[in-house]
Design an enzyme around this catalytic site. Structure first.
Site, PDB file in Angstrom:
ATOM      1  N   ASP A 181      -7.876  -7.519   1.184  1.00 27.59           N
ATOM      2  CA  ASP A 181      -6.906  -7.657   2.270  1.00 27.59           C
ATOM      3  C   ASP A 181      -7.564  -7.134   3.537  1.00 27.59           C
ATOM      4  OD1 ASP A 181      -5.401  -4.999   3.477  1.00 27.59           O
ATOM      5  OD2 ASP A 181      -6.342  -4.621   1.548  1.00 27.59           O
ATOM      6  N   ASP A 240       0.859  -1.184   0.000  1.00 28.00           N
ATOM      7  CA  ASP A 240       0.000   0.000   0.000  1.00 28.00           C
ATOM      8  C   ASP A 240       0.894   1.233   0.000  1.00 28.00           C
ATOM      9  OD1 ASP A 240       0.950   0.153   2.565  1.00 28.00           O
ATOM     10  OD2 ASP A 240      -0.955  -0.229   3.533  1.00 28.00           O
TER      11      ASP A 240
END
Length: 371
Positions: free
Chosen positions: A262, A89
């Site tokens: 996720d 990320d």
């Protein structure tokens, strides 16, 4: 990176993402490895539970141990000894989570480091460089996570800033051979979400994510966004729902066309003794498990369920043993992978509706309607 759509059932998709480091069958759930480790799991354990791709946290790895350390190991894969694909990320959500500790400007975000309190700056260019240094297979653009609740004007300003940062991320990504994903923002407003999506498509990305959900909004608000947004995203690219969630959320996301997920929930809940089974959640800390010789889940093929009793898991939890978190995490992550495998097979066979019916029946819950 390449994406192949193998089958559909309604809006649900069965696909395959191919990377130089391996393939990922979709719909897929990625365990979260914040600091370069999925908590309580050896790399071989992650592989054994069936995960094909994991998530690393750019923000935290940048602050600790720092990219200069990871670069000496030729990237995050060698540093943590994970051979499969890694998605990182961008750090945007972690910066958002700092609240009053951060200051957002056009250039980027200045904030006090949660590690030592020092003043730190991160913008799109910095995020892209850190992810390049980490050597991830999927790089996420740097964006601002729109808070909830947010008035339309606030959400619009945030979304427009994220679009400008998306272009800067694309420019900075440049010749990096890793895939680059855009992130759709816009809060709970359909017009803003669609403007964000259009802007990202014009810039051009290898895949697209849905950001700004699971940030405190009621479940029905999240579902409202999922009812229209995934279906409008390009059919030839992966669709990733960030930071979501519960098993029910995964099922509802898949029903609406999401390919990737996720969440820290299975690992975090494991450490708190909350274990997922087909009927819901077992709280292994409860006293009535003390004498239970049965496995946690007799239908589960994980190392925990095939070797240990509920009584033993209860004992480890009550004693605060390290092994408690490890065994619980193995089970919870395997439960999530078995769920995803079941969804993939159901889509492939055109039997998703029956799978969903059975999923909710085991929980004693009605099947939520599809819009």
């Amino acid at each position: 990176m390449s994406f192949e759509l193998l089958a559909t059932d309604g809006k649900a998709r069965r696909g395959r993402i191919t990377f130089p480091r391996g393939t990922v069958e979709t719909p897929a759930f990625m365990p979260v490895g914040t600091y370069g480790t999925v908590k309580g799991m050896l790399p071989r354990d992650i592989e054994a539970i069936g995960a094909e791709m994991i998530l690393g946290n750019t923000f935290h790895l940048w602050l600790r141990p720092g990219t200069e350390v990871i670069k000496k190991h030729n990237g995050l894969h060698d540093f943590m000894q994970w051979k499969g694909p890694i998605l990182t990320d961008s750090g945007g959500f972690q910066v958002f989570s700092l609240g009053a500790m951060r200051k957002i400007k056009e250039e980027g975000v200045t904030f006090a480091s949660p590690v030592d309190g020092s003043k730190v700056f991160m913008g799109p260019e910095e995020s892209m460089q850190v992810q390049r240094d980490l050597g991830s297979d999927v790089v996420m653009i740097f964006d601002e996570c729109t808070p909830y609740p947010a008035e339309h004007d606030v959400a619009r300003t945030s979304m427009e800033l994220s679009l400008r940062w998306a272009q800067r991320s694309k420019n900075a990504h440049a010749d990096n051979t890793a895939a680059l994903f855009g992130i759709v923002q816009g809060g709970m407003y359909q017009d803003l979400r669609m403007r964000s999506l259009e802007g990202l498509e014009n810039i051009g990305f290898d895949g697209l994510a849905i950001g700004g959900l699971s940030v405190g909004e009621p479940k029905h608000e999240m579902i409202k966004v999922l009812d229209y947004l995934p279906d409008q995203m390009p059919a030839d690219k992966p669709r990733y729902l960030m930071g979501v969630g519960k098993p029910e959320d995964l099922v509802e996301g898949v029903r609406r066309g999401v390919d990737m997920f996720d969440c820290v929930m299975p690992t975090r809940n494991a450490r708190n003794g909350h274990l997922f089974v087909d009927t819901g959640v077992i709280k292994i800390r409860n006293a009535f498990h003390r004498h239970d010789e049965s496995p946690l889940d007799p239908t589960c093929d994980c190392y925990t369920c095939t070797n240990f009793s509920r009584a033993y898991l209860h004992h480890l939890d009550k004693c605060g043993e390290m092994l408690s978190s490890m065994l619980n995490t193995i089970h919870n992550l395997r439960h999530y992978q078995r769920l995803m495998a079941g969804l993939r097979e159901a889509i492939q066979q055109g039997k998703l509706a029956a799978f969903v019916d059975a999923f909710y029946a085991k929980r004693g819950l009605p099947v939520p309607p599809l819009d």
